[in-house]
Scaffold this motif. Sequence first.
Motif, PDB file in Angstrom:
ATOM      1  N   GLY A 225       0.672  92.764  -8.307  1.00 43.60           N
ATOM      2  CA  GLY A 225       0.090  94.036  -7.903  1.00 43.60           C
ATOM      3  C   GLY A 225      -1.372  93.965  -7.535  1.00 43.60           C
ATOM      4  O   GLY A 225      -1.908  94.905  -6.943  1.00 43.60           O
ATOM      5  N   VAL A 247       5.844  90.916 -12.214  1.00 45.50           N
ATOM      6  CA  VAL A 247       6.383  92.058 -11.467  1.00 45.50           C
ATOM      7  C   VAL A 247       6.729  93.245 -12.354  1.00 45.50           C
ATOM      8  O   VAL A 247       6.982  94.343 -11.848  1.00 45.50           O
ATOM      9  CB  VAL A 247       7.642  91.633 -10.664  1.00 45.50           C
ATOM     10  CG1 VAL A 247       7.275  90.688  -9.538  1.00 45.50           C
ATOM     11  CG2 VAL A 247       8.692  90.987 -11.574  1.00 45.50           C
ATOM     12  N   GLU A 252       4.118 101.208 -17.858  1.00 41.21           N
ATOM     13  CA  GLU A 252       4.929 102.270 -17.262  1.00 41.21           C
ATOM     14  C   GLU A 252       6.357 101.802 -17.037  1.00 41.21           C
ATOM     15  O   GLU A 252       6.610 100.946 -16.191  1.00 41.21           O
ATOM     16  CB  GLU A 252       4.315 102.723 -15.939  1.00 41.21           C
ATOM     17  CG  GLU A 252       2.899 103.261 -16.069  1.00 41.21           C
ATOM     18  CD  GLU A 252       2.309 103.640 -14.720  1.00 41.21           C
ATOM     19  OE1 GLU A 252       3.056 103.620 -13.735  1.00 41.21           O
ATOM     20  OE2 GLU A 252       1.107 103.951 -14.680  1.00 41.21           O
ATOM     21  N   THR A 254       9.932 101.251 -15.644  1.00 37.17           N
ATOM     22  CA  THR A 254      10.420 101.341 -14.275  1.00 37.17           C
ATOM     23  C   THR A 254      11.794 100.718 -14.216  1.00 37.17           C
ATOM     24  O   THR A 254      12.285 100.148 -15.194  1.00 37.17           O
ATOM     25  CB  THR A 254       9.449 100.620 -13.318  1.00 37.17           C
ATOM     26  OG1 THR A 254       9.835 100.881 -11.972  1.00 37.17           O
ATOM     27  CG2 THR A 254       9.469  99.122 -13.556  1.00 37.17           C
ATOM     28  N   GLY A 255      12.429 100.816 -13.062  1.00 31.68           N
ATOM     29  CA  GLY A 255      13.781 100.305 -12.914  1.00 31.68           C
ATOM     30  C   GLY A 255      13.825  98.931 -12.279  1.00 31.68           C
ATOM     31  O   GLY A 255      12.836  98.452 -11.710  1.00 31.68           O
ATOM     32  N   GLU A 256      15.002  98.309 -12.364  1.00 35.44           N
ATOM     33  CA  GLU A 256      15.159  96.960 -11.837  1.00 35.44           C
ATOM     34  C   GLU A 256      14.978  96.921 -10.324  1.00 35.44           C
ATOM     35  O   GLU A 256      14.447  95.947  -9.780  1.00 35.44           O
ATOM     36  CB  GLU A 256      16.542  96.417 -12.219  1.00 35.44           C
ATOM     37  CG  GLU A 256      16.728  94.950 -11.910  1.00 35.44           C
ATOM     38  CD  GLU A 256      17.991  94.388 -12.521  1.00 35.44           C
ATOM     39  OE1 GLU A 256      18.443  93.340 -12.048  1.00 35.44           O
ATOM     40  OE2 GLU A 256      18.526  94.991 -13.472  1.00 35.44           O
ATOM     41  N   LYS A 257      15.373  97.976  -9.631  1.00 35.49           N
ATOM     42  CA  LYS A 257      15.235  98.004  -8.173  1.00 35.49           C
ATOM     43  C   LYS A 257      13.769  97.910  -7.769  1.00 35.49           C
ATOM     44  O   LYS A 257      13.409  97.128  -6.876  1.00 35.49           O
ATOM     45  CB  LYS A 257      15.848  99.284  -7.605  1.00 35.49           C
ATOM     46  CG  LYS A 257      15.737  99.398  -6.090  1.00 35.49           C
ATOM     47  CD  LYS A 257      16.352 100.690  -5.584  1.00 35.49           C
ATOM     48  CE  LYS A 257      16.189 100.805  -4.071  1.00 35.49           C
ATOM     49  NZ  LYS A 257      16.738 102.087  -3.552  1.00 35.49           N
ATOM     50  N   ALA A 258      12.917  98.689  -8.433  1.00 32.10           N
ATOM     51  CA  ALA A 258      11.495  98.674  -8.092  1.00 32.10           C
ATOM     52  C   ALA A 258      10.874  97.320  -8.395  1.00 32.10           C
ATOM     53  O   ALA A 258      10.026  96.825  -7.633  1.00 32.10           O
ATOM     54  CB  ALA A 258      10.766  99.770  -8.856  1.00 32.10           C
ATOM     55  N   VAL A 259      11.283  96.706  -9.497  1.00 35.79           N
ATOM     56  CA  VAL A 259      10.752  95.397  -9.873  1.00 35.79           C
ATOM     57  C   VAL A 259      11.180  94.348  -8.853  1.00 35.79           C
ATOM     58  O   VAL A 259      10.376  93.514  -8.416  1.00 35.79           O
ATOM     59  CB  VAL A 259      11.216  95.013 -11.287  1.00 35.79           C
ATOM     60  CG1 VAL A 259      10.793  93.593 -11.630  1.00 35.79           C
ATOM     61  CG2 VAL A 259      10.637  95.981 -12.316  1.00 35.79           C
ATOM     62  N   ARG A 260      12.439  94.399  -8.435  1.00 39.24           N
ATOM     63  CA  ARG A 260      12.935  93.435  -7.447  1.00 39.24           C
ATOM     64  C   ARG A 260      12.227  93.628  -6.098  1.00 39.24           C
ATOM     65  O   ARG A 260      11.927  92.653  -5.388  1.00 39.24           O
ATOM     66  CB  ARG A 260      14.440  93.589  -7.290  1.00 39.24           C
ATOM     67  CG  ARG A 260      15.062  92.696  -6.213  1.00 39.24           C
ATOM     68  CD  ARG A 260      14.834  91.204  -6.494  1.00 39.24           C
ATOM     69  NE  ARG A 260      15.216  90.377  -5.368  1.00 39.24           N
ATOM     70  CZ  ARG A 260      16.432  89.848  -5.207  1.00 39.24           C
ATOM     71  NH1 ARG A 260      17.371  90.072  -6.114  1.00 39.24           N
ATOM     72  NH2 ARG A 260      16.708  89.098  -4.173  1.00 39.24           N
ATOM     73  N   GLU A 261      11.940  94.862  -5.753  1.00 40.23           N
ATOM     74  CA  GLU A 261      11.245  95.125  -4.488  1.00 40.23           C
ATOM     75  C   GLU A 261       9.850  94.511  -4.499  1.00 40.23           C
ATOM     76  O   GLU A 261       9.372  94.014  -3.468  1.00 40.23           O
ATOM     77  CB  GLU A 261      11.173  96.632  -4.228  1.00 40.23           C
ATOM     78  CG  GLU A 261      12.506  97.246  -3.820  1.00 40.23           C
ATOM     79  CD  GLU A 261      12.455  98.758  -3.711  1.00 40.23           C
ATOM     80  OE1 GLU A 261      11.431  99.343  -4.129  1.00 40.23           O
ATOM     81  OE2 GLU A 261      13.428  99.356  -3.203  1.00 40.23           O
ATOM     82  N   ARG A 262       9.172  94.558  -5.644  1.00 41.98           N
ATOM     83  CA  ARG A 262       7.848  93.943  -5.740  1.00 41.98           C
ATOM     84  C   ARG A 262       7.936  92.439  -5.490  1.00 41.98           C
ATOM     85  O   ARG A 262       7.106  91.851  -4.791  1.00 41.98           O
ATOM     86  CB  ARG A 262       7.230  94.195  -7.123  1.00 41.98           C
ATOM     87  CG  ARG A 262       6.852  95.638  -7.384  1.00 41.98           C
ATOM     88  CD  ARG A 262       6.032  95.753  -8.675  1.00 41.98           C
ATOM     89  NE  ARG A 262       5.765  97.150  -8.991  1.00 41.98           N
ATOM     90  CZ  ARG A 262       6.427  97.850  -9.881  1.00 41.98           C
ATOM     91  NH1 ARG A 262       7.402  97.271 -10.555  1.00 41.98           N
ATOM     92  NH2 ARG A 262       6.137  99.111 -10.103  1.00 41.98           N
TER      93      ARG A 262
END
Length: 313
Positions: A225, A247, A252, A254-262
Amino acid sequence: MPGTDLEASLGVVARELHDLRFVPELPARGVQAGMIGRSLTVLDGLSADLQPAAWRLTDAPGVDLRRARSLLAQDLDLVEEQWNDHRGLLKQQVAGPLTLAATVELPRGERVLSDHGARRDLAESLAIGIGEHVAGLRRRVPGAEIVVQVDEPMLPAVLSAQVPTASGFGKYRTVHPPEADALLRRVVDAIAGAGARPVVHCCAADVPVALLAGAGFAAIAFDVGVVSPGDPWAEAFEAGTDLWPGVLPTLEPTGEKAVRERLDAFMGRLGFDVQQHAERLVVTPTCGLAGSDDEWSRRGLALLARMAADLSA
């Protein structure tokens, strides 16, 4: 990790992580259990005491360093008791030579960073101590493959002369890259010589990628980040330095989708496909989980474990 109960933290790590366990740091137990206090216990031939402003090198260990050593010994006893039969990676963290030099004082009150010879002596003491520490870990958990993570959050400030002097009115002179390389390389060589894998973690924005890769670290852990993906990262990866992208937010949920997107976004900007290089990636929290709560630290580790399994499938 958050909290003060090491046994509970070991249980979380063992349940949620199968491929890479780590010896938790619980700084909520006090300065003796924090990154600097814990790392000072590893030094060979150097002692320290806790002063109002910072830890200070001394001729004999002060009461706080003795407490830190006792606490680490108790922690490792518990690791041995619970994980003696562990077969797999086991990671131990320690502050690096430049971060220690920037935070620990000499007897006269200035930071170790102010003295070339003191910097060299501190790095040498750390290197010898890490080698002995790795040997101790291997005796306690004989089936483990040891990974030593060298934490260097202060390294960019050291290289850019941004560390304030004791008076606060000035800044210490920069440590030039050739000297920084020599200090880091001494620690890397000690880790590798003890049969462990050297990894470095730096959560700053301006990670000196080429310096760290050149010093011989097998992998670099960082916060996706705050860094700017570019040629130094791509060149280091192509040359064989693995990446440990941070990641997972530390505070905060967060979900797995957001982490994978990072992860996909960072590696995509470097020009690498995540799935094709999954064996060279370790997904991590951005900068530890000590500031989170018990629930998110557990859920976060579980999320990363699922994500790693998906990448390896």
